[in-house]
Design a protein around this motif. Structure first.
Motif, PDB file in Angstrom:
ATOM      1  N   TYR A   1       0.976  -1.310   0.423  1.00  0.00           N
ATOM      2  CA  TYR A   1       0.045   0.252   0.135  1.00  0.00           C
ATOM      3  C   TYR A   1       0.791   0.780  -0.001  1.00  0.00           C
ATOM      4  O   TYR A   1       2.403   1.228   0.776  1.00  0.00           O
ATOM      5  CB  TYR A   1      -0.985   0.098   1.294  1.00  0.00           C
ATOM      6  N   LEU A   2       0.430   2.333  -0.459  1.00  0.00           N
ATOM      7  CA  LEU A   2       1.412   3.217  -1.283  1.00  0.00           C
ATOM      8  C   LEU A   2       0.552   4.338  -1.191  1.00  0.00           C
ATOM      9  O   LEU A   2      -0.694   4.480  -1.620  1.00  0.00           O
ATOM     10  CB  LEU A   2       2.410   3.670  -2.346  1.00  0.00           C
ATOM     11  N   GLN A   3       1.145   5.381  -0.702  1.00  0.00           N
ATOM     12  CA  GLN A   3       0.170   7.151  -0.488  1.00  0.00           C
ATOM     13  C   GLN A   3       1.151   8.052  -1.060  1.00  0.00           C
ATOM     14  O   GLN A   3       1.690   8.026  -0.743  1.00  0.00           O
ATOM     15  CB  GLN A   3       0.174   7.387   1.349  1.00  0.00           C
ATOM     16  N   ALA A   4       0.357   8.298  -1.857  1.00  0.00           N
ATOM     17  CA  ALA A   4       0.760   9.292  -2.872  1.00  0.00           C
ATOM     18  C   ALA A   4       0.136  11.120  -2.065  1.00  0.00           C
ATOM     19  O   ALA A   4      -0.454  10.816  -1.467  1.00  0.00           O
ATOM     20  CB  ALA A   4      -0.106   9.842  -4.143  1.00  0.00           C
ATOM     21  N   ALA A   5       1.291  11.582  -2.475  1.00  0.00           N
ATOM     22  CA  ALA A   5       0.869  13.687  -2.519  1.00  0.00           C
ATOM     23  C   ALA A   5      -0.366  14.002  -2.421  1.00  0.00           C
ATOM     24  O   ALA A   5      -0.820  14.793  -1.591  1.00  0.00           O
ATOM     25  CB  ALA A   5       1.538  13.949  -2.385  1.00  0.00           C
ATOM     26  N   SER A   6      -1.261  13.465  -4.093  1.00  0.00           N
ATOM     27  CA  SER A   6      -2.267  13.936  -4.233  1.00  0.00           C
ATOM     28  C   SER A   6      -3.017  12.918  -4.622  1.00  0.00           C
ATOM     29  O   SER A   6      -2.495  11.852  -5.291  1.00  0.00           O
ATOM     30  CB  SER A   6      -2.256  15.355  -4.625  1.00  0.00           C
ATOM     31  N   ALA A   7      -3.926  13.121  -5.563  1.00  0.00           N
ATOM     32  CA  ALA A   7      -5.094  12.607  -6.163  1.00  0.00           C
ATOM     33  C   ALA A   7      -4.268  12.646  -7.530  1.00  0.00           C
ATOM     34  O   ALA A   7      -4.063  11.428  -8.414  1.00  0.00           O
ATOM     35  CB  ALA A   7      -6.286  12.487  -6.320  1.00  0.00           C
ATOM     36  N   ALA A   8      -3.607  13.723  -7.866  1.00  0.00           N
ATOM     37  CA  ALA A   8      -3.221  13.880  -9.173  1.00  0.00           C
ATOM     38  C   ALA A   8      -1.559  13.081  -9.341  1.00  0.00           C
ATOM     39  O   ALA A   8      -2.076  11.837 -10.656  1.00  0.00           O
ATOM     40  CB  ALA A   8      -3.159  15.112  -9.341  1.00  0.00           C
ATOM     41  N   GLU A   9      -1.235  13.108  -8.913  1.00  0.00           N
ATOM     42  CA  GLU A   9      -0.122  11.928  -8.084  1.00  0.00           C
ATOM     43  C   GLU A   9      -0.488  10.968  -8.062  1.00  0.00           C
ATOM     44  O   GLU A   9       0.212   9.910  -8.697  1.00  0.00           O
ATOM     45  CB  GLU A   9       0.767  12.410  -7.198  1.00  0.00           C
TER      46      GLU A   9
END
Length: 97
Positions: free
Chosen positions: A73-81
């Protein structure tokens, strides 16, 4: 972070030959801390995670399931990223070696 119940900031480098996602300590260091083999993997957006109440994750999580059925599971900085990462990883899965 999902496996250890905490999140850690990591720098990721996507490679297509061979198809790997290497991760590094963002404070520096030339050697990767580890790698996710992308050949045969599935990558999807994650809309809901059972223990996400503890974190401000919104719509920025995605999951990589390897051919060996290991879930990352990874978390991006934003929805676009997040969308950019998913598209880039899917492209490497299709064309990478």
């Amino acid at each position: 972070g999902h496996r250890r119940k905490n999140w850690k900031v990591r720098k990721f480098v996507l490679r297509d030959d061979p198809a790997y996602l290497h991760y590094y300590d963002p404070a520096g260091g030339e050697e990767p801390l580890g790698a996710i083999h992308l050949r045969g993997c599935v990558v999807t957006a994650v809309e809901d995670m059972p223990d996400s109440k503890k974190y401000d994750v919104g719509d920025i999580l995605f999951e990589i399931i390897t051919a060996d059925e290991i879930h990352y599971y990874l978390q991006a900085a934003s929805a676009a990223e997040r969308t950019e990462w998913i598209k880039a990883i899917q492209a490497v899965v299709r064309t990478g070696k």
